[in-house]
Design an enzyme around this catalytic site. Structure first.
Site, PDB file in Angstrom:
ATOM      1  CB  CYS A 400      46.591  42.676  37.418  1.00  0.00           C
ATOM      2  SG  CYS A 400      47.848  43.845  37.930  1.00  0.00           S
ATOM      3  CG  HIS A 444      49.508  40.206  40.078  1.00  0.00           C
ATOM      4  ND1 HIS A 444      49.033  40.533  38.826  1.00  0.00           N
ATOM      5  CD2 HIS A 444      48.793  39.113  40.477  1.00  0.00           C
ATOM      6  CE1 HIS A 444      48.074  39.693  38.491  1.00  0.00           C
ATOM      7  NE2 HIS A 444      47.904  38.822  39.479  1.00  0.00           N
ATOM      8  CG  ASP A 459      45.346  36.535  39.851  1.00  0.00           C
ATOM      9  OD1 ASP A 459      44.808  37.595  39.475  1.00  0.00           O
ATOM     10  OD2 ASP A 459      46.535  36.269  39.654  1.00  0.00           O
TER      11      ASP A 459
END
Lengths: 650, 302
Positions: A400, A444, A459
């Protein structure tokens, strides 16, 4: 002269204290103090002599000097712990008099109390409680040459139950004072997200299964997983490889929430955060109401007033909408692109010509990730200094952090203010226990970009690996990656995993009900007590008084029955349990005579009781009954201790 | 008066060595106006006991040796024609005394036995249509040999029932027997007994026995004991007369202990002597097995 039992026991207890205060100690001081304890243990077996007071003083002075020299390393608080332990340990080594031993025991109590500075978990609360018990035993040994016999211990322990109401009362009603001194920040390594992220840092974080925080929602239902973005930090400075928190971040002005948008429904929740040794805390979207125990930061973030060294709990309300921009400087700051990653710059320029509108551009970036051969992996290849170029055009696989970093930079290069947000996404919802568990594993990173004063959340991970956002990390990884994730060894056995989960829940309740009982809750308790008194007080008083009166009457009636109506045999059995064991055909009077033989010390007592008994039963003498009852009652403890004669079978 | 009675007991203990319990039971039996059956081998001191009792209580004492040819008339007495006065006159038999020792009662014929037992029960003798009252108090000590011997006829159950107690003296302890041999003055000692109680005094004491208190729970305990015997397959059931006898003996026992109330221990103390011969007529007094069993099995919550 003190007995060896005391010495042995004290050495053992001090070892436990040393281990409890472990977080305050450094390795060398721990070993040094351990040395003292082993010396005490040797003393308790008479292998080495007692230290003279002079020697003990010299050793104390030397060690204290060492501690003073390293006070900078320890910090004042931990230094104090060192000195406390040192004094207790050396006192034991040179212990000679009863009075000194008594002092030592009290110092132990104090040290045990201090250990709560370092431990708040339930398990350790029990450990600390048992050290209190051990110290109590030590106290006992001061006055008795022998350890407590188990038999007596089991008989007297129930009396401790009497403490429980006092204890509960103190817990609930004793004023919660705010701490008189501030705990210094310790040397502990921080946990959770650091103040900067570079490729690989989040991958390391998700290796940990430790709890980051827990959340309970006021309405009992969490927002859907895809909306559970727990913001902890915003990273606004980029040097081509590393994103970091802006140096003057906390000095920025706070922006009040826009009243026009307050129509958006807000959700309230309580967060119990584990110790992270950082100040930053977690919140959803835009916090609107913030507990007085924490502070609001710019960019819709919250933080604790001090680094979180103990589990803390705080309440928040959030509106599930993007954060508002605070000032012009913020947007300028988030447009800085620096002189690096030229390839991506060119790519961004091309893309922004095709999609000039910021939302379209953002969508196009995600489409790029979707359509090209990008991979989501926990073990991406290492990247060079131009990390985004390297990632976008070379390795094309990342976690991520990589995607967020690349997306934010691309947005900035297209002239849209953007930043990387670090925090946690998702979490495990336990419907029965009614709380959300967020672990380090859920760490994250994602992106926010600014359009018209409002930050929009983006995202990229959701594009490349939608499962990550929808159902958590484990689902989104390939099998090989999942294996490389370290999992707690307990989790591999289903039963043990179940136990682990239950302990986790228990720990949650502990923190909610015990640690979370703060001044506010106490005030609320007082308030509700007062309200209850105001509303139902008088009725309640009558009810309670009535119940008490009934209880008294029942008690008196019982006594009256016992005194006048109960059959002779039942009465005798009630007070002299040994009579239960007499042979069936043996008259009570004979049994009493036998008991008198086997209990010579109580013989006269028993014989006169016997006399009264016979007077009552066989001569129907009511006067004798009254006297007998009185005698049975006043000596009721004596009768319980009778030795059984031969032929009585328990 | 009771003190004197106890003094007699002490003296009796000096004559019959090492048998305080049996002496007490015998006195208890006398106080309760009951008759006593002594079951023992010859030479155990039965006669001595009877004689000592009679002497110390200033009772007239007769002894009859029962044989198979003993006729009722020999015992009760008979009407004889006096040739001089030409009149029938009644010659009272040995039964007309305060204390009758009926030695070896099981040797006599059933006819003689029942004549005696009738006299015991009725306290009077009827001969030739004339009723002759027996002296008061009238107390029979019968003895019998526990071994079955030829030519004996055992007392039937109904007649055993007339005896309040059956007691066995039993062998004396070694120490008691040594003492007996060493002094060898048994006979002379008997004569030393001086503390006597007049007949009036004895009767007065006997009248006190029914006045001893027996509390309700105690009566229930006696009923428990009796009731238990009636459910037991191996023993004869105890009759209501037995229950009465038990209470009487227990009261007397309490009086002997200078108490005016009966305790459960009193009942238990007299129970074997009172009940054993009624529970199992063929048993021996020395081995009071059945009564012990009853005492053990009946719960005593007193």
């Amino acid at each position: 002269m003190l007995n060896l039992h005391f010495q042995r026991h004290a050495a053992l207890l001090q070892l436990a204290l040393l281990l409890l205060l472990w977080p305050a100690l450094s390795l060398w001081s721990f070993l040094l103090l351990l040395g003292f304890i082993s010396f005490a243990a040797l003393q308790s077996f008479d292998k080495v002599p007692k230290l003279s007071l002079k020697t003990a003083n010299i050793v104390a002075a030397l060690t204290a000097t060492l501690f003073v020299l390293s006070i900078r390393q320890f910090g004042a608080m931990h230094f104090l712990m060192h000195i406390l332990l040192l004094s207790a340990l050396l006192r034991l080594l040179a212990l000679r008099h009863h009075g000194e031993a008594q002092q030592l025991v009290w110092v132990h109590y104090f040290i045990i109390g201090c250990s709560f500075l370092f431990h708040q978990s339930m398990t350790l609360a029990f450990v600390i409680l048992s050290t209190v018990a051990a110290n109590l035993h030590l106290h006992y040994l001061l006055f008795s040459p022998e350890p407590v016999p188990w038999k007596r211990l089991s008989r007297t322990t129930p009396y401790l139950l009497w403490i429980i109401p006092v204890w509960l009362g103190l817990f609930l009603l004793f004023p919660r004072l705010s701490p008189l001194w501030q705990l210094p920040s310790s040397q502990q390594a921080i946990s959770g997200l650091a103040n900067d992220i570079e490729p690989g840092s989040i991958e390391q974080l998700v290796q940990s299964d430790a709890t980051a925080f827990r959340v309970s929602f006021d309405n009992g239902v969490p927002p859907p997983q895809s909306q559970r973005y727990w913001r902890a930090k915003v990273f606004e400075q980029f040097d081509g490889r590393r994103w970091s928190v802006e140096r003057d971040f906390s000095k920025r002005s706070l922006r009040q929430s826009d009243p026009a948008t307050s129509a958006v429904e807000s959700i309230s929740y309580q967060i119990i955060a584990e110790a992270s040794y950082q100040q930053s805390l977690f919140s959803l979207a835009t916090p609107t109401q913030v507990d007085s125990s924490i502070e609001s930061l710019p960019a819709g973030l919250v933080q604790a007033k001090r680094p979180v060294t103990q589990r803390i709990s705080y309440r928040l309300s959030s509106q599930l909408r993007g954060v508002m921009s605070t000032d012009q400087r913020e947007s300028e700051l988030n447009q800085v692109i620096g002189e690096h990653n030229p390839q991506s710059y060119r790519f961004a320029q091309q893309l922004s010509q095709r999609y000039p509108e910021p939302h379209h551009f953002a969508e196009a970036v995600l489409d790029h990730f979707r359509q090209q051969a990008f991979y989501y992996t926990l073990n991406p290849p290492r990247l060079g200094a131009q990390s985004v170029d390297d990632f976008l055009f070379n390795t094309r696989s990342g976690f991520c952090g990589h995607y967020a970093s690349a997306t934010a930079l691309l947005l900035r290069q297209a002239g849209i203010p953007a930043r990387v947000v670090g925090g946690y996404q998702g979490g495990l919802w336990y419907p029965e226990q009614n709380y959300l568990l967020v672990r380090q594993r859920d760490a994250h990173a994602w992106v926010e970009y600014l359009v018209e004063e409002q930050w929009h959340q983006l995202d990229p991970t959701a594009a490349i690996a939608p499962e990550r956002v929808l159902s958590g990390l484990d689902e989104s990884l390939s099998d090989a990656d999942r294996l490389s994730l370290s999992s707690p060894w307990l989790a591999s056995v289903p039963l043990l995993n179940q136990v682990r989960l239950q302990l986790l829940h228990l720990d949650y309740y502990w923190s909610v009900w015990v640690l979370g009982f703060n001044q506010q809750r106490q005030t609320a308790l007082w308030q509700s007590l007062y309200n209850a008194w105001r509303d139902y007080g008088r009725t309640g008083l009558y009810v309670v008084a009535g119940l008490l009166a009934l209880l008294c009457m029942a008690g008196l009636w019982y006594l009256y029955r016992l005194k006048t109506k109960t059959g002779s045999y039942q009465l005798m059995l009630r007070f002299i349990p040994a009579l239960r064991y007499k042979p069936e055909g043996m008259p009570v009077s004979q049994a009493l005579a036998r008991l008198a033989q086997s209990n010579p010390a109580l013989a006269s007592e028993l014989n006169s009781t016997n006399q009264l008994y016979q007077q009552w039963v066989f001569a129907s003498d009511q006067q004798a009954r009254t006297e007998l009852f009185h005698r049975l009652k006043t000596k009721h403890k004596t009768w319980k201790r009778l030795q059984l004669p031969d032929g009585f079978q328990p | 008066m009771l003190q004197q009675f106890n003094a007699i007991e002490t003296h009796l203990n000096q004559v019959i060595l090492g048998k305080p319990q049996q002496i007490k039971l015998a006195l208890c039996c006398l106080l309760a106006k009951g008759h006593l059956l002594l079951e023992d081998l010859p030479g155990m001191g039965k006669t001595t006991l009877a004689h000592a009792l009679a002497n110390s209580l200033s009772l007239s004492y007769r002894r009859v040796q029962f044989t198979s040819d003993l006729l009722p008339g020999d015992l009760l007495g008979m009407t004889i024609y006096d040739t001089r006065s030409h009149q029938f006159s009644f010659k009272p038999g040995p039964v007309f005394s305060h204390l009758l020792l009926a030695d070896e009662i099981n040797r006599a014929s059933p006819k003689t036995q029942s004549a005696l037992l009738e006299a015991m029960e009725e306290q009077q003798v009827s001969i030739d249509g004339e009723t002759h009252a027996l002296p008061k108090p009238f107390f029979v000590i019968a003895t019998q040999n526990p071994l079955d011997q030829s030519g004996t006829s055992a007392l039937p159950e109904s007649q055993l029932d007339r005896f309040l107690m059956r007691v066995s003296l039993g062998f004396p302890s070694r120490a008691a027997e040594f003492e007996l041999l060493d002094s060898d003055r048994g006979q002379s000692r008997l004569e030393l007994l001086s503390d006597t109680l007049s007949i009036e005094q004895l009767m007065h004491l006997q009248q006190q026995v029914p006045n001893v208190t027996a509390a309700e729970p105690l009566l229930h305990y006696i009923l428990d004991l009796v009731g238990h015997s009636r459910q037991h397959p191996d023993m004869l059931p105890l009759s209501p007369r037995a229950a009465k006898a038990l209470l009487q003996a227990a009261k007397s026992w309490a009086l002997l202990h200078q108490r005016n109330y009966v305790t459960a221990e009193d009942v238990q103390a007299v129970f074997p002597s009172v009940a054993e011969h009624r529970l199992a007529p063929k048993s021996h007094a020395a081995d009071a097995r059945w009564s012990a069993l009853l005492l053990k099995e009946t719960p005593c919550q007193l």
